[in-house]
Write a protein that holds these residues in place. Structure first.
Motif, PDB file in Angstrom:
ATOM      1  N   TYR A 100      -5.472  -3.840   1.385  1.00 29.01           N
ATOM      2  CA  TYR A 100      -4.842  -3.729   0.063  1.00 29.01           C
ATOM      3  C   TYR A 100      -4.368  -5.065  -0.484  1.00 29.01           C
ATOM      4  O   TYR A 100      -4.240  -5.227  -1.698  1.00 29.01           O
TER       5      TYR A 100
ATOM      6  N   PHE B  27       0.820  -1.209   0.000  1.00 27.84           N
ATOM      7  CA  PHE B  27       0.000   0.000   0.000  1.00 27.84           C
ATOM      8  C   PHE B  27       0.856   1.262   0.000  1.00 27.84           C
ATOM      9  O   PHE B  27       0.509   2.260  -0.643  1.00 27.84           O
TER      10      PHE B  27
ATOM     11  N   LYS C 141      -4.126   6.062  -3.131  1.00 28.77           N
ATOM     12  CA  LYS C 141      -4.483   5.615  -1.781  1.00 28.77           C
ATOM     13  C   LYS C 141      -5.897   6.063  -1.415  1.00 28.77           C
ATOM     14  O   LYS C 141      -6.691   5.268  -0.872  1.00 28.77           O
TER      15      LYS C 141
ATOM     16  N   GLU D  48      -5.180   0.170   4.150  1.00 26.45           N
ATOM     17  CA  GLU D  48      -3.849  -0.412   3.972  1.00 26.45           C
ATOM     18  C   GLU D  48      -3.880  -1.918   4.224  1.00 26.45           C
ATOM     19  O   GLU D  48      -3.303  -2.696   3.463  1.00 26.45           O
TER      20      GLU D  48
END
Length: 240
Positions: A53, A24, A32, A50
């Motif tokens: 991901y 991430f 993001k 995150e």
């Protein structure tokens, strides 16, 4: 069942995908934010963007294809054989190579593509990634203006639904209930990202992808009530 389609006119395929970046923190800030927004409805309340991901490979906007395996039947003097080819490496290159196969060898009206859950995943994923790389879509993936019965795609999972659109059945489960010998896979789909980014073992993923192509072809034979590939025919598969 589409039993009027000649087997030699079907290209069976499977793809393997991973997140476009290994982690991430390699994403730019805009990506993001877009990932956090895209995944917010799939994430549990205590799961961050995150942490989630690792599943980004499911979406063509945040993932990439690392291999495409294709298989097809050939018949010579009533002898049946199955051949498998895999395209792997840089995504743009493997997509271009796959496109050339479709354009040069599977470009007639009689030709169709077949995958398990292909209409929901494989076919649109390939098309989206081609567009992202500026690759013109081959005729078999360009669905614009086509009526449903003109779409040259077979989906073994859709055939198994028999109109039940809420029903999902994995390829592995279908193979099991249909009595198809299970290939000796040493990984499953949830492990592909780790094997690719952490073990750097693309060859292992290619083998897994090729086995899924074989299983898809076997499932399709069963759905048509035709003889499965025998153990000897499986041993004689040509890998090109």
């Amino acid at each position: 069942m589409p039993d009027k389609i000649h087997l030699e006119n079907i290209l069976f395929l499977d793809i393997e995908t991973v997140p476009e970046k290994s982690s991430f923190d390699q994403l730019d800030e805009t990506t993001k934010e877009l990932w956090a927004h895209k995944s917010q409805y799939q994430r549990k309340n205590d799961t961050t963007a995150e942490e989630f991901y690792e599943r980004a490979g499911i979406w063509a906007e945040f993932g990439k294809i690392i291999c495409i395996s294709v298989g097809y039947f050939t018949f010579q003097k009533e002898m049946r054989s199955f051949r498998i080819t895999t395209f792997h490496g840089e995504e743009a290159t493997l997509l271009q190579e796959f496109k050339e196969v479709l354009d040069e060898h599977f470009n007639h009206t009689k030709h169709v593509l077949c995958a398990h859950n292909g209409k929901e995943f494989d076919f649109p994923y390939i098309a989206r990634r081609m567009i992202i790389h500026g690759i013109s879509l081959p005729h078999k993936l360009d669905l614009f203006g086509k009526k449903p019965w003109e779409v040259p795609h077979i989906d073994t999972m859709e055939l198994w639904k028999f109109g039940d659109y809420k029903h999902y059945t994995s390829l592995k489960l279908m193979a099991h209930v249909l009595g198809i010998p299970s290939p000796k896979e040493d990984i499953d789909g949830s492990m592909v990202r780790v094997v690719y980014y952490e073990e750097n073992n693309l060859e292992r993923i290619v083998t897994y992808c090729e086995l899924d192509v074989l299983t898809t072809a076997q499932v399709y034979l069963r759905l048509r009530n035709q003889n499965l590939l025998t153990d000897q025919e499986v041993k004689n598969i040509v890998y090109e």
